[in-house]
Design an enzyme around this catalytic site. Structure first.
Site, PDB file in Angstrom:
ATOM      1  N   GLU A   6       0.872  -1.185   0.000  1.00 35.01           N
ATOM      2  CA  GLU A   6       0.000   0.000   0.000  1.00 35.01           C
ATOM      3  C   GLU A   6       0.903   1.227   0.000  1.00 35.01           C
ATOM      4  O   GLU A   6       1.571   1.516   0.983  1.00 35.01           O
ATOM      5  CB  GLU A   6      -0.886   0.005   1.246  1.00 35.01           C
ATOM      6  CG  GLU A   6      -1.702   1.268   1.424  1.00 35.01           C
ATOM      7  CD  GLU A   6      -2.303   1.400   2.818  1.00 35.01           C
ATOM      8  OE1 GLU A   6      -2.441   2.550   3.304  1.00 35.01           O
ATOM      9  OE2 GLU A   6      -2.623   0.363   3.430  1.00 35.01           O
ATOM     10  N   LYS A  65     -10.934  -0.993   7.177  1.00 36.55           N
ATOM     11  CA  LYS A  65      -9.673  -0.782   7.878  1.00 36.55           C
ATOM     12  C   LYS A  65      -9.992  -0.306   9.293  1.00 36.55           C
ATOM     13  O   LYS A  65     -10.951   0.449   9.498  1.00 36.55           O
ATOM     14  CB  LYS A  65      -8.860   0.274   7.122  1.00 36.55           C
ATOM     15  CG  LYS A  65      -7.560   0.714   7.772  1.00 36.55           C
ATOM     16  CD  LYS A  65      -6.867   1.722   6.866  1.00 36.55           C
ATOM     17  CE  LYS A  65      -5.601   2.276   7.504  1.00 36.55           C
ATOM     18  NZ  LYS A  65      -4.887   3.198   6.594  1.00 36.55           N
ATOM     19  N   THR A 104      -3.869   6.281   2.179  1.00 38.80           N
ATOM     20  CA  THR A 104      -4.084   7.668   2.590  1.00 38.80           C
ATOM     21  C   THR A 104      -4.808   8.447   1.492  1.00 38.80           C
ATOM     22  O   THR A 104      -4.495   9.609   1.234  1.00 38.80           O
ATOM     23  CB  THR A 104      -2.759   8.363   2.978  1.00 38.80           C
ATOM     24  OG1 THR A 104      -1.910   7.450   3.667  1.00 38.80           O
ATOM     25  CG2 THR A 104      -3.031   9.537   3.925  1.00 38.80           C
ATOM     26  N   ARG A 127       1.089  10.225   0.824  1.00 45.97           N
ATOM     27  CA  ARG A 127       1.642  11.232   1.736  1.00 45.97           C
ATOM     28  C   ARG A 127       2.789  11.998   1.096  1.00 45.97           C
ATOM     29  O   ARG A 127       3.292  12.965   1.662  1.00 45.97           O
ATOM     30  CB  ARG A 127       2.129  10.566   3.034  1.00 45.97           C
ATOM     31  CG  ARG A 127       1.040   9.857   3.800  1.00 45.97           C
ATOM     32  CD  ARG A 127       1.579   9.173   5.032  1.00 45.97           C
ATOM     33  NE  ARG A 127       0.622   8.226   5.591  1.00 45.97           N
ATOM     34  CZ  ARG A 127       0.868   7.436   6.621  1.00 45.97           C
ATOM     35  NH1 ARG A 127       2.056   7.480   7.208  1.00 45.97           N
ATOM     36  NH2 ARG A 127      -0.052   6.604   7.065  1.00 45.97           N
TER      37      ARG A 127
END
Length: 211
Positions: free
Chosen positions: A41, A128, A68, A45
């Site tokens: 993953e 998640k 993210t 960021r």
């Protein structure tokens, strides 16, 4: 493209990767594969994320997703770059719907009953759980599983080699996300062999649970 259930069944541990360059991403991908881990993953960021996903997706045997992801525009960028799944730190209906329209597996983070009910309304039954340890870890997942037995969780945040087996032992846990095998200092120092070693160790722990 694999379904989310197929992806998680094949990948009990999903490394959460932060990279500052395409080259680092490619090297991390190779190191993970060398350790037996077949997914990653890549978080949004850093500005390098879309291009890193594009290059890592070229590695045979590696399933690359985007993490993210907080809005539909980022989801679009990720999918166009070749992301095969999308992960969010919270529940965004627009992200979920966009991914569903594109037939790309999406994993939003849900931390309580309200978020889980909203996810179920969107047709999402696997979520998640982030930040896992900060929110009570295993006891909290067990508590949430009582009223929501149909929901499966992917704890991320505070998961490590020391507690991975405990999380994976829960029937409601489908997989675990973590960054301990791909820590930033290891990536910056180019310690690919160490990433491979930690990946192999994590996979061995996961396999011991399912044995």
């Amino acid at each position: 493209m694999a379904t989310l259930d197929e992806l998680l069944a094949a990948n009990p541990v999903i490394p959460v990767v932060v990279v500052d360059s395409v080259e680092d991403g490619f090297n991390v991908g190779k190191a993970l594969l060398a350790g037996g881990i077949t997914s990653a993953e890549v978080t949004f960021r850093t500005a390098a994320a879309p291009d890193a996903i594009k290059e890592m997706a070229k590695l045979e045997g590696l399933t690359v997703g985007a993490g993210t992801v907080i809005n539909a525009n980022q989801a679009r960028q990720a999918i166009e770059a070749g992301a095969q799944f999308v992960v969010s730190p919270g529940l965004s209906a627009e992200v979920v719907r966009y991914c569903q329209e594109q037939n790309v597996p999406v994993l939003p983070a849900c931390t309580d009953g309200t978020h889980i009910m909203a996810a179920l309304d969107l047709g999402v039954e696997t979520v998640k759980f982030f930040p896992a340890t900060a929110l009570g870890g295993i006891p909290t997942i067990k508590a949430l599983s009582a009223p929501f037995p149909q929901v499966r969780f992917v704890p991320t945040g505070g998961v490590s080699a020391s507690n991975l087996a405990d999380f994976l032992s829960l029937k409601s846990v489908a997989s675990c996300g973590g960054s301990w095998m791909v820590k930033g200092d290891l990536v910056k120092a180019g310690k690919w062999d160490e990433i491979t070693r930690l990946s192999a160790e994590a996979l061995e722990i996961a396999r011991s649970v399912s044995a």
